[in-house]
Design an enzyme around this catalytic site. Sequence first.
Site, PDB file in Angstrom:
ATOM      1  N   HIS A  70       0.854  -1.208   0.000  1.00 43.18           N
ATOM      2  CA  HIS A  70       0.000   0.000   0.000  1.00 43.18           C
ATOM      3  C   HIS A  70       0.876   1.240   0.000  1.00 43.18           C
ATOM      4  CE1 HIS A  70       1.269  -0.427   4.163  1.00 43.18           C
ATOM      5  NE2 HIS A  70       0.971   0.845   4.353  1.00 43.18           N
ATOM      6  N   ASP A 126       0.791   5.057   2.115  1.00 42.34           N
ATOM      7  CA  ASP A 126       0.092   5.665   3.252  1.00 42.34           C
ATOM      8  C   ASP A 126      -0.690   6.887   2.765  1.00 42.34           C
ATOM      9  OD1 ASP A 126       1.156   3.771   4.972  1.00 42.34           O
ATOM     10  OD2 ASP A 126       2.922   4.984   5.415  1.00 42.34           O
ATOM     11  N   HIS A 143       4.780   0.337  -0.138  1.00 37.47           N
ATOM     12  CA  HIS A 143       5.606  -0.469   0.771  1.00 37.47           C
ATOM     13  C   HIS A 143       4.772  -1.590   1.381  1.00 37.47           C
ATOM     14  CE1 HIS A 143       3.751   2.794   3.097  1.00 37.47           C
ATOM     15  NE2 HIS A 143       3.785   1.981   4.145  1.00 37.47           N
ATOM     16  N   ARG A 165       9.100  -8.797  15.100  1.00 43.29           N
ATOM     17  CA  ARG A 165       9.481  -7.434  14.720  1.00 43.29           C
ATOM     18  C   ARG A 165       8.480  -6.451  15.305  1.00 43.29           C
ATOM     19  NH1 ARG A 165       8.116  -4.308  10.098  1.00 43.29           N
ATOM     20  NH2 ARG A 165       9.595  -2.604   9.877  1.00 43.29           N
TER      21      ARG A 165
HETATM   22  O1  LIG Z   1       5.359  -2.049  10.186  1.00 43.21           O
HETATM   23  C1  LIG Z   1       5.905  -1.619   9.174  1.00 43.21           C
HETATM   24  O2  LIG Z   1       7.122  -1.657   8.992  1.00 43.21           O
HETATM   25  C2  LIG Z   1       5.070  -1.009   8.077  1.00 43.21           C
HETATM   26  C3  LIG Z   1       3.615  -0.924   8.430  1.00 43.21           C
HETATM   27  C4  LIG Z   1       2.883   0.038   7.570  1.00 43.21           C
HETATM   28  O3  LIG Z   1       3.216   0.239   6.437  1.00 43.21           O
HETATM   29  C5  LIG Z   1       1.713   0.767   8.096  1.00 43.21           C
HETATM   30  O4  LIG Z   1       1.330   0.545   9.276  1.00 43.21           O
HETATM   31  O5  LIG Z   1       1.147   1.607   7.348  1.00 43.21           O
HETATM   32 FE   LIG Z   2       2.237   1.968   5.620  1.00 45.01          FE
END
Ligand SMILES: O=C(O)CCC(=O)C(=O)O
Ligand SMILES: [Fe+2]
Length: 282
Positions: A147, A149, A204, A214
């Site tokens: 996606h 952001d 990403h 993680r």
């Molecule tokens: O947790 C991550 O590294 C990316 C998560 C992400 O892209 C988001 O929460 O919008």
């Molecule tokens: Fe994100």
Amino acid sequence: MACQSGSFRDWKRKAVGSSPDPSPRSCELVPPLGYGSRNIGSHGDTGHLEYLLLHTNPLSISQNSKTISKDPTEFSCAVEEYIEAAREVACEVLELVAEGLWITDKLALSRHIRDAQSDSVLRLNYYPASSDPSMVVPNNSIGFGEHSDPQILTVLRSNDVCGLEISTHDGLWIPVPPDPDEFFVMVGDSLQALTNGRLRSVRHRAVTNRSKSRMSVIYFGAPAPNSWIRPLPILLPPHQQPLYKPFTWAQYKEAANSLALRHTRLDLFKAPDAPLLLSASP
Ligand SMILES: O=C(O)CCC(=O)C(=O)O
Ligand SMILES: [Fe+2]
């Protein structure tokens, strides 16, 4: 009460403890804020993660802290302190961007997220170590699907476990090496619109790690719900058309929430005669 400063590691410990409860109960917050697990949004997107989503408004933090933490004061202090630091990073980056684009009003971009009514949010993601054969890509599982952001700017930190990947314009996924002492900054859809495509939002995703869990903490700098997002006039020379129709952040959020994660949601606001902008998606 004064907040005592603490490191990123302290913050995570205060937020969810060193090993999060694998089956936490609902935090009974108004969706989409609060605790979530596996389901991302309301369009069937799923991932291997648990998360907390908090509005950055101090009143909202202190109210939500009561249902999230056994020590709400300590938790809300840690969260507020983190948000303040992340917002400062985001504003500094946006002011440098404005300078780089020769925008005379240096605050033209950062003003949106400094606004007291800003709809910025903080997300804390926890990806357990796992590989679910149904979601393998090809060696790891999808933690958070592809996606961009929707907000203006994303400021992300993680522990020292890899998982974040960004997509090149031709669809190649590139792992971002983790560094718990660095912020990773990503352009959001709203910044793409404000700059009339001069900056492009980053596609990403996050994949899980087979052996290590993680964590990531992400500040999403967003405008106030009623703020208008339209290409800045200074970035629109007479011969150049706006790529996007003006929209408020509330309108964009609603439209973005009506589509699954993977969609290029900004396309919903393309101006009718906009010149073709090569898609950043694969
Ligand atoms: O947790 C991550 O590294 C990316 C998560 C992400 O892209 C988001 O929460 O919008
Ligand atoms: Fe994100």
